[in-house]
Design a protein around this motif. Sequence first.
Motif, PDB file in Angstrom:
ATOM      1  N   PHE A  27       0.846  -1.188   0.000  1.00  0.00           N
ATOM      2  CA  PHE A  27       0.000   0.000   0.000  1.00  0.00           C
ATOM      3  C   PHE A  27       0.882   1.239   0.000  1.00  0.00           C
ATOM      4  O   PHE A  27       2.102   1.153   0.208  1.00  0.00           O
ATOM      5  CB  PHE A  27      -0.933   0.009   1.224  1.00  0.00           C
ATOM      6  N   ASP A  31      -4.191   6.239   6.338  1.00  0.00           N
ATOM      7  CA  ASP A  31      -4.820   7.460   6.833  1.00  0.00           C
ATOM      8  C   ASP A  31      -5.285   7.203   8.265  1.00  0.00           C
ATOM      9  O   ASP A  31      -4.483   6.818   9.105  1.00  0.00           O
ATOM     10  CB  ASP A  31      -5.946   7.875   5.900  1.00  0.00           C
ATOM     11  N   ARG A  52      -3.556  10.312  10.720  1.00  0.00           N
ATOM     12  CA  ARG A  52      -2.124  10.204  10.467  1.00  0.00           C
ATOM     13  C   ARG A  52      -1.362  11.351  11.141  1.00  0.00           C
ATOM     14  O   ARG A  52      -0.236  11.160  11.598  1.00  0.00           O
ATOM     15  CB  ARG A  52      -1.844  10.191   8.961  1.00  0.00           C
ATOM     16  N   ARG A  97      -7.896   3.023   7.244  1.00  0.00           N
ATOM     17  CA  ARG A  97      -8.122   3.474   5.866  1.00  0.00           C
ATOM     18  C   ARG A  97      -6.747   3.493   5.189  1.00  0.00           C
ATOM     19  O   ARG A  97      -5.866   4.263   5.584  1.00  0.00           O
ATOM     20  CB  ARG A  97      -8.781   4.841   5.837  1.00  0.00           C
ATOM     21  N   PHE A  99      -4.311   3.640   1.789  1.00  0.00           N
ATOM     22  CA  PHE A  99      -4.195   4.106   0.413  1.00  0.00           C
ATOM     23  C   PHE A  99      -3.684   2.953  -0.449  1.00  0.00           C
ATOM     24  O   PHE A  99      -2.519   2.567  -0.358  1.00  0.00           O
ATOM     25  CB  PHE A  99      -3.259   5.309   0.326  1.00  0.00           C
ATOM     26  N   SER A 101      -3.858   3.174  -3.746  1.00  0.00           N
ATOM     27  CA  SER A 101      -3.247   3.894  -4.851  1.00  0.00           C
ATOM     28  C   SER A 101      -2.990   5.311  -4.353  1.00  0.00           C
ATOM     29  O   SER A 101      -3.329   5.653  -3.229  1.00  0.00           O
ATOM     30  CB  SER A 101      -4.141   3.900  -6.090  1.00  0.00           C
ATOM     31  N   LEU A 102      -2.420   6.148  -5.200  1.00  0.00           N
ATOM     32  CA  LEU A 102      -2.121   7.516  -4.775  1.00  0.00           C
ATOM     33  C   LEU A 102      -3.372   8.341  -4.550  1.00  0.00           C
ATOM     34  O   LEU A 102      -3.342   9.353  -3.852  1.00  0.00           O
ATOM     35  CB  LEU A 102      -1.221   8.189  -5.812  1.00  0.00           C
ATOM     36  N   THR A 103      -4.501   7.908  -5.104  1.00  0.00           N
ATOM     37  CA  THR A 103      -5.721   8.714  -5.010  1.00  0.00           C
ATOM     38  C   THR A 103      -6.897   7.980  -4.388  1.00  0.00           C
ATOM     39  O   THR A 103      -7.988   8.524  -4.276  1.00  0.00           O
ATOM     40  CB  THR A 103      -6.150   9.183  -6.419  1.00  0.00           C
ATOM     41  N   ARG A 104      -6.696   6.754  -3.947  1.00  0.00           N
ATOM     42  CA  ARG A 104      -7.832   5.980  -3.443  1.00  0.00           C
ATOM     43  C   ARG A 104      -7.470   5.306  -2.123  1.00  0.00           C
ATOM     44  O   ARG A 104      -6.419   4.668  -2.008  1.00  0.00           O
ATOM     45  CB  ARG A 104      -8.243   4.923  -4.465  1.00  0.00           C
ATOM     46  N   ASP A 105      -8.347   5.466  -1.122  1.00  0.00           N
ATOM     47  CA  ASP A 105      -8.152   4.731   0.120  1.00  0.00           C
ATOM     48  C   ASP A 105      -9.368   3.864   0.414  1.00  0.00           C
ATOM     49  O   ASP A 105     -10.500   4.265   0.168  1.00  0.00           O
ATOM     50  CB  ASP A 105      -7.850   5.669   1.291  1.00  0.00           C
ATOM     51  N   ASP A 106      -9.136   2.689   0.916  1.00  0.00           N
ATOM     52  CA  ASP A 106     -10.190   1.738   1.268  1.00  0.00           C
ATOM     53  C   ASP A 106     -10.095   1.406   2.750  1.00  0.00           C
ATOM     54  O   ASP A 106      -9.021   1.479   3.345  1.00  0.00           O
ATOM     55  CB  ASP A 106     -10.052   0.446   0.460  1.00  0.00           C
TER      56      ASP A 106
END
Length: 119
Positions: A27, A31, A52, A97, A99, A101-106
């Motif tokens: 990852f 966050d 964070r 949470r 990340f 990808s650089l723009t998506r957190d799950d």
Amino acid sequence: VQLVESGGGLVQPGGSLRVSCVVSGSFFGIDTMAWYRQAPGKQRELVASISRGGTIEYADSVRGRFTISRDNAKNTVSLQMNSLKPEDTAVYYCNARVFVSLTRDDAYWGQGTQVTVSS
């Protein structure tokens, strides 16, 4: 991504316990990290969260007794629980949470660890 909790167990009322969670896998960063709990017959509830940057929130029921902390270098979050009460008995779940990808957190969950407060 995996979250693995440790540290649950049986403790007497008034005692202390510490639960920890480590995040592993591939990852880009983490966050907000948090601890939830679910008692039998009840809904899962937020116990404490930490961003964070270190912003912390507590449920009213644990404020002043529980302390959440995280180590960003080790991808861990811990919950120090003092002055435990029988009503703190629950399965405690780690949540993060992450990340992916650089723009998506799950949101990811641990498997849960049992905390039992009983004499």
